[in-house]
Design a protein around this motif. Structure first.
Motif, PDB file in Angstrom:
ATOM      1  N   UNK A  94       0.853  -1.189   0.000  1.00  0.00           N
ATOM      2  CA  UNK A  94       0.000   0.000   0.000  1.00  0.00           C
ATOM      3  C   UNK A  94       0.879   1.226   0.000  1.00  0.00           C
ATOM      4  N   UNK A  95       0.545   2.120  -0.932  1.00  0.00           N
ATOM      5  CA  UNK A  95       1.396   3.298  -1.128  1.00  0.00           C
ATOM      6  C   UNK A  95       1.122   4.356  -0.071  1.00  0.00           C
ATOM      7  N   UNK A  96      -0.028   4.260   0.611  1.00  0.00           N
ATOM      8  CA  UNK A  96      -0.429   5.340   1.493  1.00  0.00           C
ATOM      9  C   UNK A  96      -0.431   4.878   2.943  1.00  0.00           C
ATOM     10  N   UNK A  97      -0.292   5.841   3.842  1.00  0.00           N
ATOM     11  CA  UNK A  97      -0.301   5.489   5.255  1.00  0.00           C
ATOM     12  C   UNK A  97      -1.756   5.290   5.717  1.00  0.00           C
ATOM     13  N   UNK A  98      -1.956   4.576   6.835  1.00  0.00           N
ATOM     14  CA  UNK A  98      -3.325   4.282   7.282  1.00  0.00           C
ATOM     15  C   UNK A  98      -4.121   5.559   7.582  1.00  0.00           C
ATOM     16  N   UNK A  99      -5.432   5.496   7.364  1.00  0.00           N
ATOM     17  CA  UNK A  99      -6.292   6.633   7.699  1.00  0.00           C
ATOM     18  C   UNK A  99      -6.818   6.514   9.125  1.00  0.00           C
ATOM     19  N   UNK A 100      -6.747   5.290   9.672  1.00  0.00           N
ATOM     20  CA  UNK A 100      -7.236   5.075  11.021  1.00  0.00           C
ATOM     21  C   UNK A 100      -7.246   3.583  11.317  1.00  0.00           C
ATOM     22  N   UNK A 101      -7.901   3.231  12.410  1.00  0.00           N
ATOM     23  CA  UNK A 101      -7.944   1.828  12.802  1.00  0.00           C
ATOM     24  C   UNK A 101      -9.382   1.390  13.030  1.00  0.00           C
ATOM     25  N   UNK A 102      -9.594   0.079  12.935  1.00  0.00           N
ATOM     26  CA  UNK A 102     -10.938  -0.463  13.127  1.00  0.00           C
ATOM     27  C   UNK A 102     -11.340  -0.326  14.595  1.00  0.00           C
ATOM     28  N   UNK A 103     -12.488   0.321  14.806  1.00  0.00           N
ATOM     29  CA  UNK A 103     -13.000   0.538  16.165  1.00  0.00           C
ATOM     30  C   UNK A 103     -13.915  -0.624  16.546  1.00  0.00           C
TER      31      UNK A 103
ATOM     32  N   UNK B  10     -18.145   7.781   0.123  1.00  0.00           N
ATOM     33  CA  UNK B  10     -18.161   6.984  -1.102  1.00  0.00           C
ATOM     34  C   UNK B  10     -16.807   6.434  -1.523  1.00  0.00           C
ATOM     35  N   UNK B  11     -15.724   6.861  -0.849  1.00  0.00           N
ATOM     36  CA  UNK B  11     -14.399   6.412  -1.298  1.00  0.00           C
ATOM     37  C   UNK B  11     -14.091   4.991  -0.810  1.00  0.00           C
ATOM     38  N   UNK B  12     -13.161   4.344  -1.530  1.00  0.00           N
ATOM     39  CA  UNK B  12     -12.813   2.954  -1.227  1.00  0.00           C
ATOM     40  C   UNK B  12     -11.716   2.877  -0.166  1.00  0.00           C
ATOM     41  N   UNK B  13     -11.897   1.993   0.800  1.00  0.00           N
ATOM     42  CA  UNK B  13     -10.828   1.708   1.763  1.00  0.00           C
ATOM     43  C   UNK B  13     -10.659   0.198   1.864  1.00  0.00           C
ATOM     44  N   UNK B  14      -9.533  -0.204   2.444  1.00  0.00           N
ATOM     45  CA  UNK B  14      -9.282  -1.635   2.612  1.00  0.00           C
ATOM     46  C   UNK B  14      -8.647  -1.888   3.977  1.00  0.00           C
ATOM     47  N   UNK B  15      -8.852  -3.097   4.470  1.00  0.00           N
ATOM     48  CA  UNK B  15      -8.269  -3.468   5.755  1.00  0.00           C
ATOM     49  C   UNK B  15      -7.966  -4.957   5.716  1.00  0.00           C
ATOM     50  N   UNK B  16      -6.859  -5.328   6.323  1.00  0.00           N
ATOM     51  CA  UNK B  16      -6.447  -6.725   6.288  1.00  0.00           C
ATOM     52  C   UNK B  16      -7.231  -7.524   7.336  1.00  0.00           C
ATOM     53  N   UNK B  17      -7.801  -8.648   6.916  1.00  0.00           N
ATOM     54  CA  UNK B  17      -8.441  -9.557   7.874  1.00  0.00           C
ATOM     55  C   UNK B  17      -7.571 -10.812   7.963  1.00  0.00           C
ATOM     56  N   UNK B  18      -8.064 -11.902   8.482  1.00  0.00           N
ATOM     57  CA  UNK B  18      -7.221 -13.094   8.671  1.00  0.00           C
ATOM     58  C   UNK B  18      -6.932 -13.766   7.322  1.00  0.00           C
TER      59      UNK B  18
ATOM     60  N   UNK C 146      -5.205  -1.713  10.945  1.00  0.00           N
ATOM     61  CA  UNK C 146      -4.992  -0.473  10.179  1.00  0.00           C
ATOM     62  C   UNK C 146      -5.880  -0.449   8.939  1.00  0.00           C
ATOM     63  N   UNK C 147      -6.485   0.688   8.677  1.00  0.00           N
ATOM     64  CA  UNK C 147      -7.339   0.852   7.502  1.00  0.00           C
ATOM     65  C   UNK C 147      -6.640   1.809   6.532  1.00  0.00           C
ATOM     66  N   UNK C 148      -6.549   1.381   5.247  1.00  0.00           N
ATOM     67  CA  UNK C 148      -5.834   2.175   4.241  1.00  0.00           C
ATOM     68  C   UNK C 148      -6.792   2.650   3.161  1.00  0.00           C
ATOM     69  N   UNK C 149      -6.482   3.798   2.556  1.00  0.00           N
ATOM     70  CA  UNK C 149      -7.245   4.164   1.360  1.00  0.00           C
ATOM     71  C   UNK C 149      -6.792   3.248   0.217  1.00  0.00           C
TER      72      UNK C 149
END
Lengths: 382, 194
Positions: free
Chosen positions: B3-12, B33-41, B115-118
């Motif tokens: 991921x090229x960008x730093x995280x926008x926040x974390x899963x609450x 409306x923007x896309x984000x991604x987060x790693x799961x197991x 961590x959640x990334x754009x």
């Protein structure tokens, strides 16, 4: 429900009546004190002599360094100023818990007044669990001891935050008094050791010439009142004894209601046993109308003797109170230090998981277990 | 996956169908409306669209809000170093595993504090290569579905460097899904016109 409110109600009513009865007496006493204040306002030397000779008899109170009614207007606040604050909170050792440990969480903030930039804010927890951390001088570190340890850490944090090369005026703030409460310690050498650790951190701030101040909101101190009582007693001649001893002293701030917003009183020296150990950090104080209340501000002697530094403290604190009626950096440092209930529970679960992971038993004591079953959550001190 | 960008926040907190991101800095909050991604197991990356931003108050802000003289540093502090996190709700649209895109719900939700990334432009392009996810948006109850669909399609169109073909296909897919609801369709189409 185990609190017998019906029984308690009677006691509450009696307390309220008793307090109402005292109010009139309190008002009369305050008027009398104000009269003494006015009549002795200019008599600086007389009051100083009185206070200094009473010190020998164990009297504690204020030694004035200026006439009682001296006031200082708000000096202009420097356009740029680095204001830092540190505050701590603690989780005390729970003797009935899973393991013996305590935690100190330090909140700190560096606020660059005039920059328009967001301050740097930090929370730093430290866990203490080693034998030499849990026990000092054969006694468990808790209560008063832990408080003083926390105070030392707060000052150390402030000293660490100071950048030596900055040309801007600066100010370092702590919440509450600069005088450590160590008189509960019975042995004088222990008291000296605890105070010594605190003074070493004050030394670091003094070397950096960063004025440090303790901010006391709604101060209950009655040092100046004690001085007036002393003066009145002396006027009535030898053999006179203090009247109305059963009543609590009115607080000093009641004497300084006339201060205009931004104005402060002259400087007083706190004459206490602890302050005698402070050397060139001897604590001076003044009262300040912050616009929201009459607060007490404590500064060490090397700040008090430097008009420029004292002005920075005066103007900096007033500026800080503009947002919320209380120094913003202290409110934020507190917010950054407090360990909320949910975080505490999460932390305890973390401890339990880590202990289990190491194959250690984690049963709480029988007493803690019974309390868990019969009551709500245990109440613990912050 | 990088991921090229730093995280926008974390899963609450999270569930299978949506998760909430806690953000500290308003400037970095994912836009509507923007896309984000987060790693799961198991190496899964869960994809979603941000659909609601909540800036909650706290007692301290309440106390200073009415003050006409709030210093700039204080206002900036409350924007950048928030004590109460800004909450962003994310609708789960699918997931990626080993470079393959699946436009249905992942087997497990992401864990708290992940961590959640754009999403990068290439990730958005890959994910929007199929349009099955539009159904998920349109038929999720209790969200501003039509607005979200329009905002999300506009976002994808831009991230695909103004890919007109994508926009036309997305419009057609919406028309198929809403063949019995002309008014809804009309409102959506008017919102995604370039």
């Amino acid at each position: 429900m185990t609190l017998e409110l019906g029984v308690l109600n009677q006691q509450v009513q009696t307390m309220a009546r008793s307090l109402a009865g005292q109010r009139e007496e309190y008002g009369q006493r305050l008027e009398r004190l104000q009269a003494v204040f006015r009549s002795r306002a200019a008599d600086l030397e007389g009051l100083q002599d009185l206070a200094i000779s009473a010190r020998g008899t164990g009297w504690q109170g204020a030694i004035p360094t200026e006439p009682l009614d001296a006031t200082h207007p708000l000096p202009p606040c420097p356009e740029a100023m680095v204001i830092s604050a540190a505050d701590g909170s603690q989780i005390e050792v729970d003797r009935h818990g899973m393991a013996m440990y305590y935690l100190i969480n330090l909140g700190s903030i560096v606020y660059r007044h005039g920059s328009g930039a967001a301050p740097t804010a930090r929370s730093e927890p430290t866990l203490f669990y080693r034998e030499d951390e849990l026990y000092e001088d054969g006694r468990l570190v808790q209560g008063n001891r832990l408080d003083s340890k926390r105070s030392v850490m707060e000052l150390a944090k402030l000293a660490n935050l100071v950048s030596p090369d900055t040309a801007e005026p600066s100010l370092a703030l702590v919440d509450g008094s600069l005088l450590l409460w160590v008189l509960e310690e019975s042995r004088p050498e222990v008291r000296e050791e605890l105070v010594g650790r605190y003074l070493r951190q004050l030394d670091r701030l003094a070397e950096a010439r960063v004025p440090v101040a303790g901010y006391v909101s709604r101060p209950r101190h009655h040092d100046v009142v004690s001085l007036l009582e002393l003066a009145e007693l002396a006027e009535r001649g030898p053999g006179a004894t203090a009247q109305e001893r059963r009543l609590p002293f009115p607080p000093d701030r009641a004497l300084f209601e006339h201060l205009l917003p931004g104005e402060r009183t002259g400087l007083f020296i706190a004459s206490t046993q602890t302050n005698d150990m402070y050397g060139h950090h001897r604590v001076h104080f003044f009262y300040l109308n912050t616009g929201a209340e009459i607060a007490r501000v404590e500064i060490p002697q090397w700040v008090a003797q430097d008009q420029g530094l004292t002005d920075d403290v005066h103007a900096g604190i007033f500026e800080q109170c503009r947002a919320a009626g209380y120094p913003y950096v202290l409110a934020r440092a507190h917010e950054l230090a407090v360990v909320a209930g949910a975080d505490r529970d999460e932390f305890e679960r973390m401890v339990m998981a880590a202990l289990l992971g190491q194959g250690l038993g984690v049963s709480p004591s029988m007493k803690a277990w019974l309390k868990e079953l019969t009551g709500g959550r245990r109440s613990r001190r912050r | 996956m990088t991921h090229d960008l730093s995280p926008v926040g974390r899963v609450l907190r999270s569930s299978t169908t949506e998760f909430v991101v806690g953000c500290q800095d308003l400037a970095r909050v994912p836009t509507f409306g923007s896309f984000v991604k987060v790693k799961a197991h198991d190496g899964i990356w869960v994809y979603g669209a941000a659909y609601n931003v909540l800036i909650d108050d706290d007692p301290f802000v309440r106390q200073i809000i009415g003050n006409p003289h709030i210093p700039r540093e204080v206002a900036q502090d409350q924007k950048e170093n928030r004590q109460t996190p800004i909450e962003v709700k994310v609708l789960v649209l699918g997931y990626a595993r080993d470079g393959l895109i699946y436009q249905y719900l992942p087997p497990q939700p992401p864990a708290t504090l992940s961590d959640v990334y754009p999403c990068t432009a290439s990730e958005v392009t890959a994910f929007t290569g199929q349009l099955g996810y539009l159904r998920t948006i349109l038929f999720t109850p209790q969200i501003p579905a039509d607005e979200l669909l329009a905002a999300n399609v506009r976002e994808a169109y831009l991230r695909r460097s103004g890919d007109r073909e994508y926009l036309v296909e997305a419009g057609r897919e919406a028309a198929r899904l809403l063949k019995d609801e002309y008014d809804r369709l009309k409102a959506i189409l008017s919102r995604i016109r370039p």
